[in-house]
Design a protein around this motif. Structure first.
Motif, PDB file in Angstrom:
ATOM      1  N   GLY A   1       0.780  -1.217   0.000  1.00  0.00           N
ATOM      2  CA  GLY A   1       0.000   0.000   0.000  1.00  0.00           C
ATOM      3  C   GLY A   1       0.814   1.270   0.000  1.00  0.00           C
ATOM      4  N   GLU A   2       2.118   1.164   0.189  1.00  0.00           N
ATOM      5  CA  GLU A   2       2.960   2.359   0.151  1.00  0.00           C
ATOM      6  C   GLU A   2       3.376   2.631  -1.287  1.00  0.00           C
ATOM      7  OE1 GLU A   2       5.790   3.288   3.466  1.00  0.00           O
ATOM      8  OE2 GLU A   2       5.677   1.126   3.739  1.00  0.00           O
ATOM      9  N   GLU A   3       3.115   3.834  -1.745  1.00  0.00           N
ATOM     10  CA  GLU A   3       3.453   4.208  -3.114  1.00  0.00           C
ATOM     11  C   GLU A   3       4.971   4.354  -3.253  1.00  0.00           C
ATOM     12  OE1 GLU A   3       2.431   7.705  -6.386  1.00  0.00           O
ATOM     13  OE2 GLU A   3       1.327   7.586  -4.490  1.00  0.00           O
ATOM     14  N   VAL A   4       5.524   3.687  -4.248  1.00  0.00           N
ATOM     15  CA  VAL A   4       6.965   3.727  -4.474  1.00  0.00           C
ATOM     16  C   VAL A   4       7.221   4.336  -5.846  1.00  0.00           C
ATOM     17  CG1 VAL A   4       9.104   2.405  -4.517  1.00  0.00           C
ATOM     18  CG2 VAL A   4       7.178   1.588  -3.148  1.00  0.00           C
ATOM     19  N   GLU A   5       7.780   5.523  -5.859  1.00  0.00           N
ATOM     20  CA  GLU A   5       8.118   6.140  -7.137  1.00  0.00           C
ATOM     21  C   GLU A   5       9.330   5.438  -7.743  1.00  0.00           C
ATOM     22  OE1 GLU A   5       8.525  10.333  -6.842  1.00  0.00           O
ATOM     23  OE2 GLU A   5       6.553  10.627  -5.921  1.00  0.00           O
ATOM     24  N   SER A   6       9.444   5.511  -9.055  1.00  0.00           N
ATOM     25  CA  SER A   6      10.471   4.739  -9.759  1.00  0.00           C
ATOM     26  C   SER A   6      11.887   5.110  -9.333  1.00  0.00           C
ATOM     27  CB  SER A   6      10.319   4.912 -11.271  1.00  0.00           C
ATOM     28  OG  SER A   6      10.453   6.283 -11.624  1.00  0.00           O
ATOM     29  N   ASN A   7      12.089   6.345  -8.887  1.00  0.00           N
ATOM     30  CA  ASN A   7      13.437   6.788  -8.508  1.00  0.00           C
ATOM     31  C   ASN A   7      13.570   7.012  -7.004  1.00  0.00           C
ATOM     32  OD1 ASN A   7      11.801   9.051  -8.348  1.00  0.00           O
ATOM     33  ND2 ASN A   7      13.417  10.449  -9.061  1.00  0.00           N
ATOM     34  N   ALA A   8      12.677   6.387  -6.220  1.00  0.00           N
ATOM     35  CA  ALA A   8      12.655   6.648  -4.774  1.00  0.00           C
ATOM     36  C   ALA A   8      13.975   6.288  -4.117  1.00  0.00           C
ATOM     37  CB  ALA A   8      11.509   5.881  -4.120  1.00  0.00           C
ATOM     38  N   VAL A   9      14.522   5.111  -4.431  1.00  0.00           N
ATOM     39  CA  VAL A   9      15.775   4.678  -3.811  1.00  0.00           C
ATOM     40  C   VAL A   9      16.902   5.635  -4.179  1.00  0.00           C
ATOM     41  CG1 VAL A   9      17.547   2.876  -3.806  1.00  0.00           C
ATOM     42  CG2 VAL A   9      15.128   2.258  -3.619  1.00  0.00           C
ATOM     43  N   GLU A  10      16.968   6.023  -5.446  1.00  0.00           N
ATOM     44  CA  GLU A  10      18.015   6.940  -5.884  1.00  0.00           C
ATOM     45  C   GLU A  10      17.928   8.277  -5.150  1.00  0.00           C
ATOM     46  OE1 GLU A  10      16.177   5.073  -7.814  1.00  0.00           O
ATOM     47  OE2 GLU A  10      17.507   3.933  -9.121  1.00  0.00           O
ATOM     48  N   VAL A  11      16.707   8.766  -4.927  1.00  0.00           N
ATOM     49  CA  VAL A  11      16.524  10.033  -4.204  1.00  0.00           C
ATOM     50  C   VAL A  11      17.018   9.905  -2.769  1.00  0.00           C
ATOM     51  CG1 VAL A  11      14.806  11.635  -3.287  1.00  0.00           C
ATOM     52  CG2 VAL A  11      14.638  10.847  -5.657  1.00  0.00           C
ATOM     53  N   HIS A  12      16.666   8.795  -2.105  1.00  0.00           N
ATOM     54  CA  HIS A  12      17.130   8.585  -0.730  1.00  0.00           C
ATOM     55  C   HIS A  12      18.660   8.489  -0.674  1.00  0.00           C
ATOM     56  CE1 HIS A  12      13.109   8.267   0.684  1.00  0.00           C
ATOM     57  NE2 HIS A  12      12.864   7.063   0.193  1.00  0.00           N
ATOM     58  N   ILE A  13      19.256   7.785  -1.631  1.00  0.00           N
ATOM     59  CA  ILE A  13      20.717   7.663  -1.681  1.00  0.00           C
ATOM     60  C   ILE A  13      21.347   9.047  -1.861  1.00  0.00           C
ATOM     61  CG2 ILE A  13      22.663   6.806  -3.040  1.00  0.00           C
ATOM     62  CD1 ILE A  13      21.483   4.570  -1.474  1.00  0.00           C
ATOM     63  N   HIS A  14      20.764   9.849  -2.730  1.00  0.00           N
ATOM     64  CA  HIS A  14      21.275  11.205  -2.971  1.00  0.00           C
ATOM     65  C   HIS A  14      21.270  12.026  -1.681  1.00  0.00           C
ATOM     66  CE1 HIS A  14      21.961  15.036  -4.990  1.00  0.00           C
ATOM     67  NE2 HIS A  14      20.878  15.518  -4.406  1.00  0.00           N
ATOM     68  N   HIS A  15      20.163  11.972  -0.931  1.00  0.00           N
ATOM     69  CA  HIS A  15      20.066  12.727   0.314  1.00  0.00           C
ATOM     70  C   HIS A  15      21.052  12.199   1.360  1.00  0.00           C
ATOM     71  CE1 HIS A  15      15.671  13.979  -0.758  1.00  0.00           C
ATOM     72  NE2 HIS A  15      16.580  14.741  -1.357  1.00  0.00           N
ATOM     73  N   LEU A  16      21.218  10.881   1.403  1.00  0.00           N
ATOM     74  CA  LEU A  16      22.154  10.307   2.364  1.00  0.00           C
ATOM     75  C   LEU A  16      23.593  10.708   2.065  1.00  0.00           C
ATOM     76  CD1 LEU A  16      20.690   6.716   2.844  1.00  0.00           C
ATOM     77  CD2 LEU A  16      20.907   8.490   4.594  1.00  0.00           C
ATOM     78  N   ARG A  17      23.941  10.778   0.802  1.00  0.00           N
ATOM     79  CA  ARG A  17      25.311  11.179   0.450  1.00  0.00           C
ATOM     80  C   ARG A  17      25.578  12.625   0.853  1.00  0.00           C
ATOM     81  NH1 ARG A  17      25.397   7.834  -5.273  1.00  0.00           N
ATOM     82  NH2 ARG A  17      26.436   5.961  -4.431  1.00  0.00           N
ATOM     83  N   LYS A  18      24.551  13.450   0.806  1.00  0.00           N
ATOM     84  CA  LYS A  18      24.715  14.831   1.267  1.00  0.00           C
ATOM     85  C   LYS A  18      24.975  14.876   2.763  1.00  0.00           C
ATOM     86  CE  LYS A  18      22.179  17.573  -2.147  1.00  0.00           C
ATOM     87  NZ  LYS A  18      21.067  18.549  -2.329  1.00  0.00           N
ATOM     88  N   LYS A  19      24.332  13.975   3.516  1.00  0.00           N
ATOM     89  CA  LYS A  19      24.452  13.983   4.967  1.00  0.00           C
ATOM     90  C   LYS A  19      25.659  13.194   5.475  1.00  0.00           C
ATOM     91  CE  LYS A  19      19.451  14.450   5.685  1.00  0.00           C
ATOM     92  NZ  LYS A  19      18.232  13.869   6.304  1.00  0.00           N
ATOM     93  N   LEU A  20      26.034  12.132   4.750  1.00  0.00           N
ATOM     94  CA  LEU A  20      27.072  11.225   5.238  1.00  0.00           C
ATOM     95  C   LEU A  20      28.374  11.314   4.449  1.00  0.00           C
ATOM     96  CD1 LEU A  20      24.862   8.013   5.691  1.00  0.00           C
ATOM     97  CD2 LEU A  20      25.380   9.768   7.400  1.00  0.00           C
ATOM     98  N   GLY A  21      28.352  12.024   3.348  1.00  0.00           N
ATOM     99  CA  GLY A  21      29.522  12.059   2.480  1.00  0.00           C
ATOM    100  C   GLY A  21      29.307  11.172   1.274  1.00  0.00           C
ATOM    101  N   ALA A  22      30.025  11.474   0.209  1.00  0.00           N
ATOM    102  CA  ALA A  22      29.784  10.806  -1.076  1.00  0.00           C
ATOM    103  C   ALA A  22      30.375   9.410  -1.162  1.00  0.00           C
ATOM    104  CB  ALA A  22      30.345  11.661  -2.211  1.00  0.00           C
ATOM    105  N   ASP A  23      31.288   9.053  -0.254  1.00  0.00           N
ATOM    106  CA  ASP A  23      32.041   7.815  -0.439  1.00  0.00           C
ATOM    107  C   ASP A  23      31.593   6.652   0.446  1.00  0.00           C
ATOM    108  OD1 ASP A  23      32.874   9.110   1.827  1.00  0.00           O
ATOM    109  OD2 ASP A  23      34.967   8.476   1.647  1.00  0.00           O
ATOM    110  N   LEU A  24      30.642   6.860   1.356  1.00  0.00           N
ATOM    111  CA  LEU A  24      30.228   5.757   2.231  1.00  0.00           C
ATOM    112  C   LEU A  24      29.342   4.747   1.506  1.00  0.00           C
ATOM    113  CD1 LEU A  24      29.521   7.406   5.704  1.00  0.00           C
ATOM    114  CD2 LEU A  24      31.308   5.767   5.120  1.00  0.00           C
ATOM    115  N   ILE A  25      28.467   5.240   0.654  1.00  0.00           N
ATOM    116  CA  ILE A  25      27.587   4.358  -0.112  1.00  0.00           C
ATOM    117  C   ILE A  25      28.055   4.376  -1.560  1.00  0.00           C
ATOM    118  CG2 ILE A  25      25.223   3.896  -0.855  1.00  0.00           C
ATOM    119  CD1 ILE A  25      24.271   5.413   1.633  1.00  0.00           C
TER     120      ILE A  25
END
Length: 219
Positions: free
Chosen positions: A182-206
């Protein structure tokens, strides 16, 4: 991390599902034993929270058939029956833990975390990779000792990756872990989350492994 909740009480089920989602879990919720068995046979879960008294098939029968299939999924039983004999019967039927109603949601989550640690073969309370640390009990993430504020989905994504060190996780793997029915998953949802995480954690952890997915660690 994706969980199955099998509970026929509407108010209790809504409360458990909401609390677990806020803690970063993806939760599929069913309200009778037949739906529970169907879900357990077709989906992959990290654990099941199973009410002992449900319509169509009770929790004991669901658990019996699950174990007959050779499925060792961790199961936390919820029940209003508090006698010693009932607890023994539930554990002997294949339950991994037993929680008597009424209960506090914080206790349910603590028991669930302990159950997941035991069944993963890890007694480690804090997960670490390089300067990143994740404490599931406190739902706390730090980077080089400094707290990092994450959304529930960002937290769930970090938890998935740090729990599978050096294992490439495909987008489908991560969607399965992050989103329930029932949770709507947009086609680029994972990529968006990864992008935000790299901003917070640095580009090289993931790391991105082209054509395969994402990884935390060396491959």
């Amino acid at each position: 991390m994706r969980l199955l909740l099998a509970e026929d009480d509407l108010m209790l089920g809504e409360g458990i599902q909401a609390a677990l989602k806020m803690s970063g879990y993806a939760v599929d919720w069913v309200r009778d034993g037949k739906q529970a068995l169907l879900a357990l046979g077709t989906e992959e879960y990290a654990a099941c929270i199973l009410d002992w008294s449900m319509p169509k098939l009770d929790g004991g029968e669901v658990l019996r058939q699950l174990r007959q299939r050779g499925n060792n999924l961790p199961v936390l039983v919820l029940t209003a029956r508090d006698s010693r004999e009932d607890k023994v019967m539930g554990l002997d039927a294949g339950a991994d833990d037993y929680l008597t109603k009424p209960f506090d949601l914080s206790e349910l989550q603590a028991r669930l975390r302990a159950l997941l640690r035991r069944t993963s073969g890890s007694g480690v309370r804090v997960l670490s990779y390089r300067g990143l640390s994740l404490d599931p009990a406190a739902r706390r993430v730090t980077l080089n000792g400094q707290p990092v504020t994450l959304s529930s989905k960002e937290y769930a994504l970090v938890h998935d990756l740090i729990s599978h060190p050096s294992h490439i996780r495909s987008r489908a793997d991560l969607e399965q872990s992050l989103y329930g029915w029932g949770e709507e998953v947009e086609s680029n949802a994972v990529e968006v989350h990864i992008h935000h995480l790299r901003k917070k954690l640095g580009a090289d952890l993931i790391k991105t492994v082209r054509g395969m997915g994402y990884v935390m660690g060396d491959v």
